[in-house]
Write a protein that holds these residues in place. Structure first.
Motif, PDB file in Angstrom:
ATOM      1  N   GLU A  90      -6.124   2.303  -3.718  1.00 34.11           N
ATOM      2  CA  GLU A  90      -6.285   1.575  -2.532  1.00 34.11           C
ATOM      3  C   GLU A  90      -7.632   1.949  -2.135  1.00 34.11           C
ATOM      4  O   GLU A  90      -8.057   3.084  -1.940  1.00 34.11           O
ATOM      5  CB  GLU A  90      -5.165   2.043  -1.291  1.00 34.11           C
ATOM      6  CG  GLU A  90      -3.904   1.732  -2.129  1.00 34.11           C
ATOM      7  CD  GLU A  90      -2.670   2.271  -0.823  1.00 34.11           C
ATOM      8  OE1 GLU A  90      -3.058   2.540   0.265  1.00 34.11           O
ATOM      9  OE2 GLU A  90      -1.684   2.238  -1.232  1.00 34.11           O
TER      10      GLU A  90
ATOM     11  N   GLY B  28      -2.652  13.547   1.879  1.00 29.14           N
ATOM     12  CA  GLY B  28      -4.016  12.940   1.875  1.00 29.14           C
ATOM     13  C   GLY B  28      -4.939  13.798   0.571  1.00 29.14           C
ATOM     14  O   GLY B  28      -5.576  13.196  -0.014  1.00 29.14           O
TER      15      GLY B  28
ATOM     16  N   TRP C 237     -15.330   2.123   4.652  1.00 29.05           N
ATOM     17  CA  TRP C 237     -15.101   3.025   5.993  1.00 29.05           C
ATOM     18  C   TRP C 237     -16.199   3.372   6.824  1.00 29.05           C
ATOM     19  O   TRP C 237     -16.454   3.007   7.951  1.00 29.05           O
ATOM     20  CB  TRP C 237     -14.247   4.276   5.585  1.00 29.05           C
ATOM     21  CG  TRP C 237     -13.904   5.363   6.414  1.00 29.05           C
ATOM     22  CD1 TRP C 237     -13.315   4.830   7.916  1.00 29.05           C
ATOM     23  CD2 TRP C 237     -13.572   6.768   6.324  1.00 29.05           C
ATOM     24  NE1 TRP C 237     -13.004   6.111   8.471  1.00 29.05           N
ATOM     25  CE2 TRP C 237     -13.055   6.982   7.539  1.00 29.05           C
ATOM     26  CE3 TRP C 237     -13.577   7.503   5.326  1.00 29.05           C
ATOM     27  CZ2 TRP C 237     -12.690   8.535   7.647  1.00 29.05           C
ATOM     28  CZ3 TRP C 237     -13.285   8.658   5.566  1.00 29.05           C
ATOM     29  CH2 TRP C 237     -12.579   9.353   6.714  1.00 29.05           C
TER      30      TRP C 237
ATOM     31  N   THR D 112       1.079  15.007   6.450  1.00 33.39           N
ATOM     32  CA  THR D 112       0.065  13.974   6.358  1.00 33.39           C
ATOM     33  C   THR D 112      -1.091  14.413   5.736  1.00 33.39           C
ATOM     34  O   THR D 112      -1.717  13.817   4.841  1.00 33.39           O
ATOM     35  CB  THR D 112      -0.453  13.062   7.670  1.00 33.39           C
ATOM     36  OG1 THR D 112       0.599  12.362   8.166  1.00 33.39           O
ATOM     37  CG2 THR D 112      -1.457  12.209   7.515  1.00 33.39           C
TER      38      THR D 112
ATOM     39  N   SER E 232      -0.493   4.567   1.015  1.00 33.57           N
ATOM     40  CA  SER E 232      -0.710   4.836   2.429  1.00 33.57           C
ATOM     41  C   SER E 232       0.290   5.157   3.327  1.00 33.57           C
ATOM     42  O   SER E 232       0.524   5.643   4.234  1.00 33.57           O
ATOM     43  CB  SER E 232      -1.884   3.802   2.886  1.00 33.57           C
ATOM     44  OG  SER E 232      -2.787   3.556   2.349  1.00 33.57           O
TER      45      SER E 232
ATOM     46  N   ALA F 252       1.372   8.530   3.066  1.00 34.26           N
ATOM     47  CA  ALA F 252       0.464   9.337   3.722  1.00 34.26           C
ATOM     48  C   ALA F 252       0.854   9.651   5.133  1.00 34.26           C
ATOM     49  O   ALA F 252       0.701  10.484   5.604  1.00 34.26           O
ATOM     50  CB  ALA F 252      -0.965   9.308   3.247  1.00 34.26           C
ATOM     51  N   PHE F 253       0.723   8.287   5.560  1.00 35.51           N
ATOM     52  CA  PHE F 253       0.866   8.186   6.966  1.00 35.51           C
ATOM     53  C   PHE F 253       2.393   7.887   7.659  1.00 35.51           C
ATOM     54  O   PHE F 253       2.366   7.790   8.816  1.00 35.51           O
ATOM     55  CB  PHE F 253      -0.199   7.112   7.394  1.00 35.51           C
ATOM     56  CG  PHE F 253      -1.502   7.341   7.087  1.00 35.51           C
ATOM     57  CD1 PHE F 253      -2.250   8.210   7.717  1.00 35.51           C
ATOM     58  CD2 PHE F 253      -2.300   6.834   5.815  1.00 35.51           C
ATOM     59  CE1 PHE F 253      -3.526   8.704   7.361  1.00 35.51           C
ATOM     60  CE2 PHE F 253      -3.523   6.821   5.742  1.00 35.51           C
ATOM     61  CZ  PHE F 253      -4.238   7.688   6.145  1.00 35.51           C
TER      62      PHE F 253
ATOM     63  N   VAL G 268      -7.767   5.876  -2.232  1.00 32.48           N
ATOM     64  CA  VAL G 268      -6.638   6.916  -2.465  1.00 32.48           C
ATOM     65  C   VAL G 268      -6.203   6.160  -3.867  1.00 32.48           C
ATOM     66  O   VAL G 268      -6.173   5.142  -4.151  1.00 32.48           O
ATOM     67  CB  VAL G 268      -5.669   7.019  -1.404  1.00 32.48           C
ATOM     68  CG1 VAL G 268      -6.222   7.728  -0.214  1.00 32.48           C
ATOM     69  CG2 VAL G 268      -5.218   5.508  -1.070  1.00 32.48           C
TER      70      VAL G 268
ATOM     71  N   TYR H  11     -12.638   4.758   2.368  1.00 33.89           N
ATOM     72  CA  TYR H  11     -10.956   5.243   2.247  1.00 33.89           C
ATOM     73  C   TYR H  11     -10.400   4.674   0.969  1.00 33.89           C
ATOM     74  O   TYR H  11     -10.265   3.747   0.651  1.00 33.89           O
ATOM     75  CB  TYR H  11     -10.204   4.634   3.493  1.00 33.89           C
ATOM     76  CG  TYR H  11      -8.648   4.674   3.279  1.00 33.89           C
ATOM     77  CD1 TYR H  11      -8.121   6.108   3.733  1.00 33.89           C
ATOM     78  CD2 TYR H  11      -7.807   3.844   2.871  1.00 33.89           C
ATOM     79  CE1 TYR H  11      -6.794   6.262   3.527  1.00 33.89           C
ATOM     80  CE2 TYR H  11      -6.759   3.993   2.392  1.00 33.89           C
ATOM     81  CZ  TYR H  11      -5.984   5.346   2.794  1.00 33.89           C
ATOM     82  OH  TYR H  11      -4.650   5.672   2.802  1.00 33.89           O
TER      83      TYR H  11
ATOM     84  N   PRO I 248       0.754  -1.205   0.131  1.00 32.74           N
ATOM     85  CA  PRO I 248      -0.205   0.009   0.115  1.00 32.74           C
ATOM     86  C   PRO I 248       1.000   1.285  -0.093  1.00 32.74           C
ATOM     87  O   PRO I 248       0.884   1.982   1.026  1.00 32.74           O
ATOM     88  CB  PRO I 248      -0.736  -0.268   1.353  1.00 32.74           C
ATOM     89  CG  PRO I 248       0.083  -1.003   2.258  1.00 32.74           C
ATOM     90  CD  PRO I 248       0.734  -1.788   1.386  1.00 32.74           C
TER      91      PRO I 248
END
Length: 540
Positions: A66, A141, A70, A137, A9, A12-13, A94, A92, A6
């Protein structure tokens, strides 16, 4: 790249890993805190570079998808008896395409360079880097989100840390600048939210064919909304008399709401005054982020939602976009010429350069759209470099006022040389990134709105005046009696690294623009086909 990784993700995180580590570090461990903050920003930079290299230029424009279930909210069962249940569904979701991919990499690059520039921060390092990484972050996003609710959530995440970064670590009038930032951007967010709710509750209609019972979902999925608005005449949003019909007048209303919401962020004249305060009062590292990335979120939203969802309305208002672009260019350039503070020169220069983005969008052809995106990336690099230099100069002289600066070339030749390169890029010298973006934007506009293109070129001429006035005054101007230059050091390694890195990318885009045009081609081509099909329906 492993198929199941992923990557989006992780990009982003990954800054949140740094936040988690910083929470367990004592506040008085300044060197360790700065090291963790800087190293954490390098993780998404490496991943974003990997993502850029791995992107398939010949494949589907939308890649690395991805998606996870959610939020699912049941609604009252009213109206059509054949339907068994209704839901609001947000996922969710992306992905990146040829437009968002360069912006993701720009975000990672400028964030890392701004983290290095944070060496100027003198207090509360732990809180500063926690907010800095949260901001990163949120920015990732925004450019990855494929759901309206997710986009809005990430968009709002950027507002909170930015408010505190300005209000705590800024200069004398930092609280006023932070409040104005929050007021204007909060108003824009409220308008955007209303527009998004209208789109979700009308064009977000979707029925899952795999379900045996008739279940209706109203989602924020960008592609579902675009399909219902533009490609499915049987969708409720296009059926007059249907409960969720979006009339032509309402479409115009939503389009104007999106234009205002993202125009505040861009900013478009007259929604620009808050940005001047931020650029003059926020610390240089924060302004690198703001000017280099956050302003680009406005243009990205305008492309992704204004033009993608409402191409007919945008096409009919192309003249207005061109007019607003010309106003931004000329107004920003004229006021930049008369400023006495170099930070204000750069602030008005940003307004002028964002006008070039509007001109590229108003062209509604491949050249113009490519020029607009090129300008986003180019200005992101150049403005980040400029404010990095502003921070270095202020650190040594305690001023950015032009009438108090002069003769720096003899004392800090490296910084002065980089400032000259940045100035040449800003005024559009061939061989640097600024030239490519301006050339494409004006080339595209000249095909469709020749008069606006001719007037807009005045801004390029004025840019040469205000850039050369400011840069040459600082570097080779007469030394001022109040300015003490003896004993000041040239750029330290932690300053030279981001300066050289940003200059390298400015040169790369200038001499090898294909590195950016390749990922853009398919996405811009698809968008152009949509625009041309709409143009045919509305008579060109």
């Amino acid at each position: 790249m492993p198929a199941n990784l992923p990557i989006l993700s992780l990009i982003a995180f990954s800054p949140l890993l740094g936040v988690l580590v910083l929470l367990f570090i004592r506040s008085d461990r300044g060197r360790l805190i700065k090291t963790i903050g800087i190293v954490t920003t390098l993780i998404p930079l490496i991943l974003a570079a990997w993502l850029y290299v791995d992107y398939n230029f010949q494949g589907d424009p939308i890649q690395y998808k991805e998606q996870l279930d959610w939020i699912k909210v049941p609604l009252n069962h009213e109206g059509i008896q054949q339907i068994t249940s209704y839901f609001f569904e947000f996922k969710y979701s992306v992905a990146v395409d040829g437009i968002s991919l360069p912006l993701v990499f720009l975000t990672a690059l400028v964030s890392s360079m701004a983290a290095l520039a944070s060496v100027y921060i003198k207090k509360r390092w732990k809180t500063y880097f926690i907010l800095f990484l949260l901001l990163e972050t949120g920015m990732f996003g925004v450019f990855m989100a494929q759901d309206l609710f997710l986009f809005f959530l990430f968009f709002e995440i950027t507002l909170v840390p930015m408010f505190f970064l300005i209000g705590i670590w800024g200069y004398m009038n930092r609280e006023q600048a932070a409040n104005r930032f929050l007021l204007y951007n909060g108003l824009g967010s409220a308008i955007m939210l209303i527009a998004f709710l209208i789109l979700v509750s009308t064009a977000g209609f979707n029925q899952d064919p795999s379900q045996t019972e008739a279940i209706i979902y109203y989602s924020g999925d960008i592609h579902t909304i675009a399909h219902n608005l533009l490609q499915d005449p049987a969708a409720y949003v296009n059926q007059e008399g249907a409960p969720f019909f979006l009339s032509p007048a309402m479409k115009w209303t939503v389009f104007i709401m999106l234009l205002v919401a993202f125009g505040i962020k861009l900013p478009i004249f007259p929604f620009h005054t808050w940005m001047l305060k931020v650029h003059t009062e926020a610390p240089p590292a924060v302004v690198m982020i703001h000017s280099g990335i956050l302003l680009k979120m406005g243009a990205y939203g305008l492309i992704r939602f204004g033009i993608l969802f409402f191409p007919a309305e945008a096409k009919q208002w192309a003249w207005m976009l061109a007019l607003l672009g010309v106003i931004n260019i000329v107004y920003g350039a004229i006021l930049a010429m008369v400023q006495k503070d170099f930070k204000l020169v750069l602030a008005y220069s940003s307004i002028s350069h964002m006008g070039i983005v509007l001109l590229g969008l108003a062209a509604f052809n491949v050249s113009g759209l490519q020029g607009a995106v090129f300008q986003l990336i180019s200005h992101g690099l150049i403005s980040a470099l400029m404010f990095l230099l502003v921070g270095s100069i202020y650190e040594r002289t305690n001023t950015t006022e032009l009438d108090r600066l002069g003769g720096l070339a003899s004392s800090v030749p490296f910084i002065s040389g980089i400032l000259l390169i940045a100035g040449m890029a800003s005024l559009g010298l061939p061989g640097l990134s600024g030239f490519i973006s301006e050339f494409l934007a004006f080339l595209g506009l000249f095909e469709t709105h020749r008069v606006y293109a001719i007037i807009g070129t005045l801004g390029i001429i004025l840019a040469a005046v205000y850039v050369l006035r400011g840069v040459l005054n600082i570097t080779f101007g007469p030394k001022q009696p109040t300015l003490v230059l003896q004993g000041i050091r040239d750029a330290r390694l932690i300053e030279a690294v981001p300066m050289i890195t940003l200059v390298a990318f400015i040169l790369l885009l200038g001499v090898y623009p294909s590195v950016l045009s390749q990922p853009l081609q398919q996405t811009i081509g698809s968008l152009d086909q949509l625009i041309q099909s709409v143009a045919g329906k509305i008579g060109g």
